[in-house]
Scaffold this motif. Structure first.
Motif, PDB file in Angstrom:
ATOM      1  N   UNK A 113       5.393  -8.939  -2.781  1.00  0.00           N
ATOM      2  CA  UNK A 113       4.638  -8.188  -3.784  1.00  0.00           C
ATOM      3  C   UNK A 113       3.265  -7.796  -3.241  1.00  0.00           C
ATOM      4  N   UNK A 114       2.616  -8.733  -2.567  1.00  0.00           N
ATOM      5  CA  UNK A 114       1.288  -8.451  -2.016  1.00  0.00           C
ATOM      6  C   UNK A 114       1.366  -7.387  -0.927  1.00  0.00           C
ATOM      7  N   UNK A 115       2.404  -7.432  -0.100  1.00  0.00           N
ATOM      8  CA  UNK A 115       2.588  -6.405   0.930  1.00  0.00           C
ATOM      9  C   UNK A 115       2.754  -5.028   0.300  1.00  0.00           C
ATOM     10  N   UNK A 116       3.473  -4.985  -0.843  1.00  0.00           N
ATOM     11  CA  UNK A 116       3.678  -3.713  -1.534  1.00  0.00           C
ATOM     12  C   UNK A 116       2.366  -3.178  -2.098  1.00  0.00           C
ATOM     13  N   UNK A 117       1.550  -4.075  -2.687  1.00  0.00           N
ATOM     14  CA  UNK A 117       0.249  -3.657  -3.225  1.00  0.00           C
ATOM     15  C   UNK A 117      -0.648  -3.161  -2.097  1.00  0.00           C
ATOM     16  N   UNK A 118      -0.643  -3.862  -0.967  1.00  0.00           N
ATOM     17  CA  UNK A 118      -1.455  -3.454   0.182  1.00  0.00           C
ATOM     18  C   UNK A 118      -0.995  -2.103   0.724  1.00  0.00           C
ATOM     19  N   UNK A 119       0.327  -1.865   0.685  1.00  0.00           N
ATOM     20  CA  UNK A 119       0.853  -0.576   1.150  1.00  0.00           C
ATOM     21  C   UNK A 119       0.374   0.557   0.242  1.00  0.00           C
ATOM     22  N   UNK A 120       0.321   0.295  -1.084  1.00  0.00           N
ATOM     23  CA  UNK A 120      -0.183   1.302  -2.018  1.00  0.00           C
ATOM     24  C   UNK A 120      -1.666   1.574  -1.767  1.00  0.00           C
ATOM     25  N   UNK A 121      -2.423   0.502  -1.510  1.00  0.00           N
ATOM     26  CA  UNK A 121      -3.855   0.651  -1.245  1.00  0.00           C
ATOM     27  C   UNK A 121      -4.077   1.450   0.036  1.00  0.00           C
ATOM     28  N   UNK A 122      -3.224   1.224   1.020  1.00  0.00           N
ATOM     29  CA  UNK A 122      -3.351   1.933   2.297  1.00  0.00           C
ATOM     30  C   UNK A 122      -3.157   3.437   2.114  1.00  0.00           C
ATOM     31  N   UNK A 123      -2.319   3.826   1.141  1.00  0.00           N
ATOM     32  CA  UNK A 123      -2.019   5.243   0.921  1.00  0.00           C
ATOM     33  C   UNK A 123      -2.980   5.911  -0.057  1.00  0.00           C
ATOM     34  N   UNK A 124      -3.759   5.122  -0.823  1.00  0.00           N
ATOM     35  CA  UNK A 124      -4.620   5.710  -1.848  1.00  0.00           C
ATOM     36  C   UNK A 124      -5.874   6.330  -1.220  1.00  0.00           C
ATOM     37  N   UNK A 125      -6.603   7.099  -2.038  1.00  0.00           N
ATOM     38  CA  UNK A 125      -7.792   7.800  -1.535  1.00  0.00           C
ATOM     39  C   UNK A 125      -9.034   6.917  -1.555  1.00  0.00           C
ATOM     40  N   UNK A 126      -9.209   6.148  -2.639  1.00  0.00           N
ATOM     41  CA  UNK A 126     -10.407   5.336  -2.808  1.00  0.00           C
ATOM     42  C   UNK A 126     -10.038   3.986  -3.419  1.00  0.00           C
ATOM     43  N   UNK A 127     -10.924   2.999  -3.204  1.00  0.00           N
ATOM     44  CA  UNK A 127     -10.682   1.640  -3.699  1.00  0.00           C
ATOM     45  C   UNK A 127     -11.976   1.084  -4.292  1.00  0.00           C
ATOM     46  N   UNK A 128     -11.844   0.383  -5.415  1.00  0.00           N
ATOM     47  CA  UNK A 128     -12.967  -0.351  -6.008  1.00  0.00           C
ATOM     48  C   UNK A 128     -12.535  -1.797  -6.203  1.00  0.00           C
ATOM     49  N   UNK A 129     -13.471  -2.724  -6.090  1.00  0.00           N
ATOM     50  CA  UNK A 129     -13.137  -4.144  -6.232  1.00  0.00           C
ATOM     51  C   UNK A 129     -13.786  -4.702  -7.501  1.00  0.00           C
TER      52      UNK A 129
END
Length: 591
Positions: A108-124
């Motif tokens: 599941x975490x690998x899938x979330x990281x893959x989505x983050x890798x493809x997205x334009x921007x990230x906020x924490x």
């Protein structure tokens, strides 16, 4: 065909047969392991305990995991045969349970990281709470927009920060998280609840993070700010402080007695809301309930006074006090004022709790709420006369001036002015994000006439590295001239571009939409993870380890993501592949 045929198998028939038999056995074992994976997913998403106090074979309850597998084996011949014949790998030991939980969570975490890798921007987003074991747990989440165009607030896990909750330790955690996600170049915002160790501008978490990532704009959770506005605005006013102390006493009066609570439910068919000292937003619900059911409450307290033989002494004394309170002009006046104000702030609070809006919409709702509260200022005479018609003229006493109208007008104006001033001051920092007005559809016609150069400069000052500003200006000119976008919110513009495959035609506007949608306006999602924490790690399950706790919380919080992964056949293969990283006493690898 030479390269497609294994020479060793062509020369050795017995070896070929052995491999075929081995692969059949692996297929069978993998089918059995799929059942165990499904049991782990079910218990994890339902937040149920895996193990029991006594797991011996003669125990009547060996825990949910084993008992559920036994139940499935009654209707699954393959599973029943495996449990009967297994001598080295039954799949029910506590170590296997932990490894399966960790494997599912890892995929599941690998899938979330893959989505983050493809997205334009990230906020924490971060927040901290104490669990049942009195350990300080830091919850970490990220907000991003997926490739398919949906807003996600993904949970990354809990971290035990009991040993060190300093700004240095927390900022180090943020920086390490961003580095692990490999998204430093698209890290654009950080949102916390406003605690001094996190939000302070000098040597605090957000300041230390900005030293490494200068474009990581800090957002003080807007829902938390609204909570502060309501709690701090009236705290200095004696009349308001007494009013809220008394009305919260009504809540305690019923919550501390099942007899009183049951008697009230028989009259108004409703429970009085509880008041939480750290969640001032619960006070509006109490005020609204008392406002709408004031007559029924008066009737209830009157019945207590008229039938003292049915109640204890404390109940009778309290009922008399609350009866006087509910009939008093001062109480009814303040009840009426705060009911109006809270009806708007409560709606705003609900908006600030949702993840589906963008910050531009939230800012406009904040300004609209402030405007409605200020407009209410003009209705004093109407409100004052309505209360007189309801309960009569206010009683004369030495602390009240001869002209009661002047006295209550002062209170009325002070409440409204203080709340509106607090909204202005506490949400002032959002004004530095004025570039979000570039995509305010209500102003497109004005921008068509006069291009908003100042807003574009604001964006350049904040996120210069993310845009081609010459092209963005050209695309905005086209956007402001197109009537197709005049009634569309930012997220609707984003979806319109996405659905019509216009990303290549308007890439800069598409990125600007993604940026504004990604900027968080609340850390409410992090607080919701605390609810899952309380359900996963309970008083009866307080020995759960940190890694297992994060994995089980991930299964619970991201269950929608898990269900989506399970629709793909590769999910089970990926979990099994991860599970096989340790040496297993069962054949699971194909030759």
């Amino acid at each position: 065909m030479f390269g497609r045929v294994r020479i060793d198998l062509a020369l050795d028939e017995q070896k070929r047969i052995d491999i075929v038999e081995h692969n059949k056995k692996v297929t069978k074992n993998r089918e059995i392991l799929k059942r165990f994976i499904d049991v782990v997913c079910f218990l994890g998403t339902q937040e149920l305990a895996f193990r029991a106090h006594d797991e011996r074979k003669d125990s009547t309850n060996r825990g949910n995991y084993i008992e559920l597998i036994k139940l499935l084996s009654l209707y699954d011949e393959k599973l029943a045969t495996h449990l009967q014949e297994a001598s080295v790998f039954s799949g029910i030991s506590n170590h296997i349970q932990n490894d399966l939980i960790e494997s599912v969570a890892s995929i599941m975490m690998d899938s979330i990281k893959a989505e983050i890798k493809e997205c334009m921007f990230v906020a924490i987003l971060l927040d901290e709470t104490s669990n049942v074991s009195n350990h300080s747990q830091l919850s970490t989440m990220v907000r991003y927009v997926t490739k398919s165009g949906y807003v996600c607030e993904g949970f990354l896990g809990f971290t035990d920060v009991s040993a060190d909750r300093s700004a240095t330790a927390l900022s180090k955690h943020v920086i390490e998280t961003i580095q692990q996600l490999c998204c430093g170049d698209k890290f654009i915002a950080q949102a916390y609840d406003g605690a001094a160790v996190m939000s302070g501008e000098l040597n605090r978490t957000q300041a230390k993070v900005k030293e490494v990532y200068p474009k990581a704009f800090f957002i003080h959770c807007c829902a938390h700010v609204l909570n502060l506005v309501l709690s701090q605005s009236v705290n200095h006013m004696k009349e308001c402080k007494l009013f809220f102390s008394t009305i919260s006493g009504i809540s305690s009066f019923f919550s501390h007695s099942t007899k009183r609570s049951n008697a009230l439910e028989s009259i108004i068919k409703l429970k009085i809301p509880h008041v939480a000292p750290t969640r001032w937003i619960y006070n509006p619900r109490l005020v609204n309930t008392v406002y709408h059911h004031r007559e029924q409450l008066i009737e209830f307290f009157t019945s207590i006074e008229e039938n003292p033989q049915n109640w204890d002494k404390d109940t009778i004394v309290s009922a008399g006090g609350f009866l006087t309170f509910l009939k008093d002009f001062n109480s009814v006046f303040l009840l009426n004022v705060f009911n109006y104000i809270f009806s708007h702030t409560d709606l705003l609070y609900n908006i600030l709790q949702k993840k589906s809006y963008e910050i531009n919409h939230c800012v406009s709702q904040i300004n609209e709420t402030k405007s409605k509260i200020l407009n209410f200022r003009e209705s004093f005479e109407e409100q004052y006369n309505a209360i007189i018609n309801l309960v009569g003229e206010p009683k004369k006493h030495r602390k009240l001036p001869e002209n009661s109208n002047v006295f209550y007008k002062r209170i009325f104006f002070e409440i409204i002015d203080t709340i509106s001033f607090q909204i202005t001051i506490r949400f002032e920092k959002l004004s530095s994000l004025d570039f979000i007005e570039l995509l305010n559809h209500k102003k497109f016609k004005d921008y068509k006439a006069v291009f908003p150069e100042k807003l574009l400069t604001s964006l350049k000052n904040s996120y210069a590295n993310h845009f081609d500003f010459v092209r963005l200006a050209n695309e905005l000119v086209v956007l402001y001239s197109s009537s197709s976008f005049y009634e569309k919110e930012i997220f609707e513009i984003f979806q319109y571009i996405k659905s019509n495959e216009l990303e290549d035609a308007t890439p800069e506007i598409f990125h600007l939409c993604g940026l504004i949608i990604t900027i968080p306006y609340s850390s409410a999602c992090v607080e919701r993870s605390f609810s899952a924490l309380k359900r996963v790690k309970t008083y009866a399950r307080n020995a759960t380890g940190e890694e297992r706790l994060s994995s089980l919380s991930l299964l619970s919080i991201e269950q929608e993501h898990l269900h989506k992964l399970k629709t793909n056949d590769s999910f089970y293969n990926n979990v099994i592949q991860h599970f096989c990283k340790k040496n297993r006493r069962i054949e699971l690898i194909y030759k």
